[in-house]
Design an enzyme around this catalytic site. Structure first.
Site, PDB file in Angstrom:
ATOM      1  N   LEU A  47       0.763  -1.242   0.158  1.00 31.85           N
ATOM      2  CA  LEU A  47      -0.054   0.028   0.063  1.00 31.85           C
ATOM      3  C   LEU A  47       0.797   1.395  -0.146  1.00 31.85           C
ATOM      4  O   LEU A  47       0.326   2.205  -0.398  1.00 31.85           O
ATOM      5  CB  LEU A  47      -0.734   0.137   1.223  1.00 31.85           C
ATOM      6  CG  LEU A  47      -1.766  -1.349   1.514  1.00 31.85           C
ATOM      7  CD1 LEU A  47      -2.766  -1.055   2.557  1.00 31.85           C
ATOM      8  CD2 LEU A  47      -2.287  -1.396  -0.143  1.00 31.85           C
ATOM      9  N   GLY A  48       1.903   1.095   0.519  1.00 24.53           N
ATOM     10  CA  GLY A  48       2.851   2.495   0.777  1.00 24.53           C
ATOM     11  C   GLY A  48       4.007   2.179   1.251  1.00 24.53           C
ATOM     12  O   GLY A  48       4.290   1.237   1.980  1.00 24.53           O
TER      13      GLY A  48
ATOM     14  N   THR B 208      -3.407   4.991   5.067  1.00 22.03           N
ATOM     15  CA  THR B 208      -2.176   4.532   4.931  1.00 22.03           C
ATOM     16  C   THR B 208      -1.542   5.839   4.623  1.00 22.03           C
ATOM     17  O   THR B 208      -0.347   5.867   5.354  1.00 22.03           O
ATOM     18  CB  THR B 208      -2.452   3.853   3.432  1.00 22.03           C
ATOM     19  OG1 THR B 208      -2.958   2.696   3.431  1.00 22.03           O
ATOM     20  CG2 THR B 208      -0.897   3.503   2.747  1.00 22.03           C
TER      21      THR B 208
ATOM     22  N   GLU C 136       2.008   6.723   6.647  1.00 21.09           N
ATOM     23  CA  GLU C 136       3.266   6.802   6.184  1.00 21.09           C
ATOM     24  C   GLU C 136       3.921   8.091   6.495  1.00 21.09           C
ATOM     25  O   GLU C 136       5.112   8.511   6.689  1.00 21.09           O
ATOM     26  CB  GLU C 136       3.267   6.830   4.602  1.00 21.09           C
ATOM     27  CG  GLU C 136       2.801   5.335   4.093  1.00 21.09           C
ATOM     28  CD  GLU C 136       3.502   4.162   4.610  1.00 21.09           C
ATOM     29  OE1 GLU C 136       4.772   4.300   4.820  1.00 21.09           O
ATOM     30  OE2 GLU C 136       3.157   2.973   4.746  1.00 21.09           O
TER      31      GLU C 136
ATOM     32  N   HIS D  58       5.781   7.879   9.402  1.00 15.73           N
ATOM     33  CA  HIS D  58       7.289   7.382   9.442  1.00 15.73           C
ATOM     34  C   HIS D  58       8.118   8.753   8.939  1.00 15.73           C
ATOM     35  O   HIS D  58       9.078   8.804   9.362  1.00 15.73           O
ATOM     36  CB  HIS D  58       7.107   6.491   8.307  1.00 15.73           C
ATOM     37  CG  HIS D  58       6.887   4.954   8.770  1.00 15.73           C
ATOM     38  ND1 HIS D  58       7.409   4.477   9.935  1.00 15.73           N
ATOM     39  CD2 HIS D  58       6.086   3.976   8.129  1.00 15.73           C
ATOM     40  CE1 HIS D  58       6.750   3.379  10.046  1.00 15.73           C
ATOM     41  NE2 HIS D  58       6.043   3.014   9.109  1.00 15.73           N
TER      42      HIS D  58
ATOM     43  N   HIS E 292       6.935   1.569  13.802  1.00 17.03           N
ATOM     44  CA  HIS E 292       5.693   0.840  14.105  1.00 17.03           C
ATOM     45  C   HIS E 292       5.546   0.576  15.496  1.00 17.03           C
ATOM     46  O   HIS E 292       6.580   0.287  16.079  1.00 17.03           O
ATOM     47  CB  HIS E 292       5.710  -0.459  13.474  1.00 17.03           C
ATOM     48  CG  HIS E 292       5.537  -0.407  12.051  1.00 17.03           C
ATOM     49  ND1 HIS E 292       6.511  -0.789  10.951  1.00 17.03           N
ATOM     50  CD2 HIS E 292       4.800   0.199  11.182  1.00 17.03           C
ATOM     51  CE1 HIS E 292       6.207  -0.571   9.618  1.00 17.03           C
ATOM     52  NE2 HIS E 292       5.185   0.078   9.643  1.00 17.03           N
TER      53      HIS E 292
ATOM     54  N   THR F 254       3.241   4.585  24.311  1.00 16.98           N
ATOM     55  CA  THR F 254       2.634   3.717  23.551  1.00 16.98           C
ATOM     56  C   THR F 254       3.217   2.273  23.976  1.00 16.98           C
ATOM     57  O   THR F 254       4.348   2.074  24.123  1.00 16.98           O
ATOM     58  CB  THR F 254       3.241   3.951  21.909  1.00 16.98           C
ATOM     59  OG1 THR F 254       4.365   3.820  21.898  1.00 16.98           O
ATOM     60  CG2 THR F 254       2.487   5.069  21.394  1.00 16.98           C
TER      61      THR F 254
ATOM     62  N   ALA G 211       3.820  -6.983  20.690  1.00 14.35           N
ATOM     63  CA  ALA G 211       4.557  -8.318  20.060  1.00 14.35           C
ATOM     64  C   ALA G 211       4.498  -8.313  18.756  1.00 14.35           C
ATOM     65  O   ALA G 211       5.658  -8.447  18.024  1.00 14.35           O
ATOM     66  CB  ALA G 211       3.860  -9.619  20.803  1.00 14.35           C
TER      67      ALA G 211
END
Length: 684
Positions: free
Chosen positions: A186-187, A222, A226, A229, A235, A250, A254
């Site tokens: 997706l990206g 999406t 992105e 990032h 993530h 946050t 896992a």
């Protein structure tokens, strides 16, 4: 904040996550791993960058002053397909992005109670640029025609890119490259320290159907993910239970979450031990709603460290995102619903002008009825066979622009040839130029008449591919044939091709049309080593013996063989390989089964290998009586389904392990009245 060295290592080396239906929400980790393989020094830069942001902590962010504004530009890479998304769709994407970053998204009310106090208005705003790098008026959207929109990677950034210290660059493409042909990426985006090692690739690459909330866009965040990032976020699961994303508020996670179980707690070593923040924009879940306050601080730290010039007042003025925006003159462009029709049919046209919004349109349609129009989306009838130009003048109060597309519309009359059988050996260069259509959309090397070799006679046609760009698509389209006077239902042709090296993925497809090219039916497709007729060679290939040619025989369904206006298209997609030659095309003769490739009917077998059941999906071009059976390594045949009449369209057959009775390797055969395709299945 938690130590991020382990997060960095996991991020740059990549994490493989199983996503339903082979959908990959984000390819950032994998792209970083590729760049590190090319330049190992990037790993050190990443570690130092994370350590630097860690030392900044949250103190620097606490002293920031108000909302920061980021100028952005969308580079739409397209071939006039649905990937050439509208300005309105892009604007809806910017609106949704700003809502997510300011916590004004309508579904923010659904944030889990535990995390409501942590949900952040990040005080980051995004605006489309109003000035390009040269100071010219722009709407923040650039449109570039290129086949690189397919299976795109960082190469698209060479087509169009504005200075990364002045604009957030976003490249919109049809699809993103992956080694797994069944994956849908997706990206992806690079972290902000890319300015230290690769500023020319700084920015975001994203599928066109993941931008915005209207048009071709699906429900997705999406772009929000992105941009996270791009502004320094990992993530939430990158460090697993030993670090998460390294942001204090946050909780570690896992693995990537793919559903929406807001009560799960996959890590119990955090203090205090709380459940996963499944609704975080930097997870993969289906209910992403929020950034945390700590993530907001991290993004502001990254901006003040790596992107200060981007958000400076002088740059905001230079890019036109503050003050009263200028009204830009349009750059004329348009699309057509098709470019080949039968006489008497219609073509629909749509304004796709960019840079500025037109308020007036003046069309001229050579050979069309009516010959002119003044609306944004006219529909024109073509009654006379021929090849015709189309011109658009797009205007607004600031200015106007003209775009003429020559030889855009091919209008066919009755079939050019009616005496069966039909044979073409390409001995006449003039017949080739008069009868055959070459569609060279990229403007590079393409199909041509060639007298340097042949299977028989003195000439053939050649696809000059040795220096073509990956993804270029070139079509060779035959004249029209009337098949009604013959009961023959096959087509034969010979071709020769070798790979340049074993990594090449050149593809040849053969398609048929019974409506003058307005739509096409796929009948044959091969690519890469399966397409090759001889050993690879690093120099330009010219076949020197009959052994380097291969004959293909195709059965034609009745929808084709009974038509009075049949065209054949050879569609070649460049994959960095070598020359391809075609000779001795013949329509006539009858054979039995047609051995076809899995790709021809879109056959997919998954999972494979498997420990349990597998699914076989495929698409039929026409109604067919089909059966499926398996053959083990001892030659024993196992019937999976009996023959049954299936309608045209997509079909799925479940293959249970119980039917196969034992682990091993099986050859699955999907067999119909006119075709047979074989695929290997491994059962543990």
């Amino acid at each position: 904040m938690k130590n991020l060295v382990s997060v960095c290592l996991l991020l740059v080396f990549g994490i493989t996550t199983g996503i339903a239906q082979n959908e990959v929400p984000c390819f950032t980790n994998e792209m970083m791993a590729k760049r590190i393989a090319e330049n190992p020094d990037i790993e050190r830069i990443n570690q130092e960058s994370f350590e630097l942001l860690n030392t900044l902590g949250e103190s620097q962010s606490a002293n920031r002053g108000g909302t920061v504004v980021i100028p952005m530009v969308f580079h739409v890479i397209h071939v006039n397909g649905p990937e050439n998304i509208s300005k309105e769709q892009i604007e809806s994407g910017v609106t949704a992005l700003n809502e997510d970053f300011s916590l004004l998204n309508a579904d923010a009310a659904n944030i889990d109670a535990l995390f409501q106090s942590r949900a952040a208005d990040t005080q980051i705003e995004f605006r489309l640029a109003n000035k390009d790098p040269q100071g010219n008026c722009t709407d923040g959207i650039v449109r570039v025609y290129s086949d690189l929109t397919f299976n795109a990677d960082d190469d698209v950034k060479d087509l169009s890119g504005w200075p990364n210290n002045k604009y957030l660059n976003i490249w919109v493409v049809e699809s993103i490259e992956d080694d797994d042909p069944n994956s849908v990426i997706l990206g992806y985006a690079y972290l902000p320290n890319v300015v230290l090692w690769g500023p020319d690739i700084d920015g975001i690459v994203i599928r066109s159907d993941r931008v915005g909330t209207i048009g071709t866009a699906s429900t997705s965040r999406t772009l929000t993910h992105e941009v996270g990032h791009y502004l320094g976020l990992s993530h939430t699961f990158d460090g697993g239970c030993n670090g998460g994303d390294g942001v204090s508020d946050t909780p570690p996670t896992a693995n990537a979450n793919q559903g929406c179980n807001v009560n799960q707690n996959t890590c119990n070593n955090d203090n205090p031990d709380i459940k996963d923040n499944v609704q975080n924009h930097m997870d993969y879940s289906s209910c992403r709603l929020m950034f945390t306050n700590g993530q907001s601080d991290r993004m502001h730290d990254a901006i003040s460290t790596y992107r200060t010039s981007l958000v400076s007042n002088s740059n905001l003025a230079a890019t036109g995102v503050i003050g009263t925006p200028d009204i830009c003159a349009p750059i004329a462009d348009f699309t057509s619903s098709t470019y080949q029709i039968c006489a008497g049919n219609t073509v629909s046209f749509a304004d796709q002008s960019w840079n500025g919004t037109p308020t007036q349109w003046s069309w001229t349609f050579q050979g069309g009825s009516p010959p002119t129009a003044t609306t944004a989306t006219p529909t024109i009838t073509y009654n006379t066979p021929g090849v015709y130009d189309v011109t658009l003048v797009a205007s607004n109060a600031t200015g106007s622009d003209t775009e003429t597309k020559t030889a855009l519309v091919y209008v066919s009359g009755d079939a050019q040839y009616s005496d069966a059988p039909f044979a073409e050996g390409f001995e006449s260069a003039s017949n080739f130029s008069n009868d055959w259509i070459v569609d060279n959309a990229s403007g590079g090397q393409t199909w041509s008449h060639f007298s340097g070799t042949s299977y028989s006679g003195n000439s053939c046609v050649r696809m000059s591919n040795f220096n073509s760009d990956d993804g270029n698509i070139d079509d060779l389209i035959s004249p029209s044939y009337d098949m009604t006077s013959t009961s023959n239902n096959t087509m034969k042709f010979k071709y020769a091709y070798v790979q340049r090296n074993t990594d090449n993925s050149d593809k040849l497809r053969v398609l048929f049309s019974t409506n003058c090219g307005q739509s096409w039916i796929l009948r044959w497709s091969k690519a890469g080593s399966v397409l090759a007729t001889s050993n690879s060679q690093p120099s330009p290939f010219t076949p020197s013996s009959p052994d380097q040619w291969r004959e293909v025989t195709l059965n034609l369904p009745s929808t084709i063989s009974s038509s009075d206006n049949v065209r054949v298209k050879f569609e070649f997609t460049s994959g960095g390989g070598n020359m391809l030659y075609v000779d001795d095309i013949n329509l006539g003769g009858t054979v039995g089964f047609e051995e076809i490739s899995a790709e021809t009917i879109g056959l997919k077998l998954y999972p494979n290998p498997t420990e349990n059941n597998s699914m076989l999906s495929f698409e039929l071009m026409e109604s067919e009586r089909v059966a499926l059976y398996a053959t083990d390594m001892m030659g024993k045949r196992i019937q999976i389904t009996n023959a049954q009449q299936l309608a045209p369209g997509l079909h799925t057959i479940e293959i249970s392990k119980a039917q196969l009775s034992a682990a091993g390797v099986y050859m699955l055969t999907l067999e119909g009245e006119n075709m047979r395709v074989v695929e290997k299945l491994v059962v543990y």
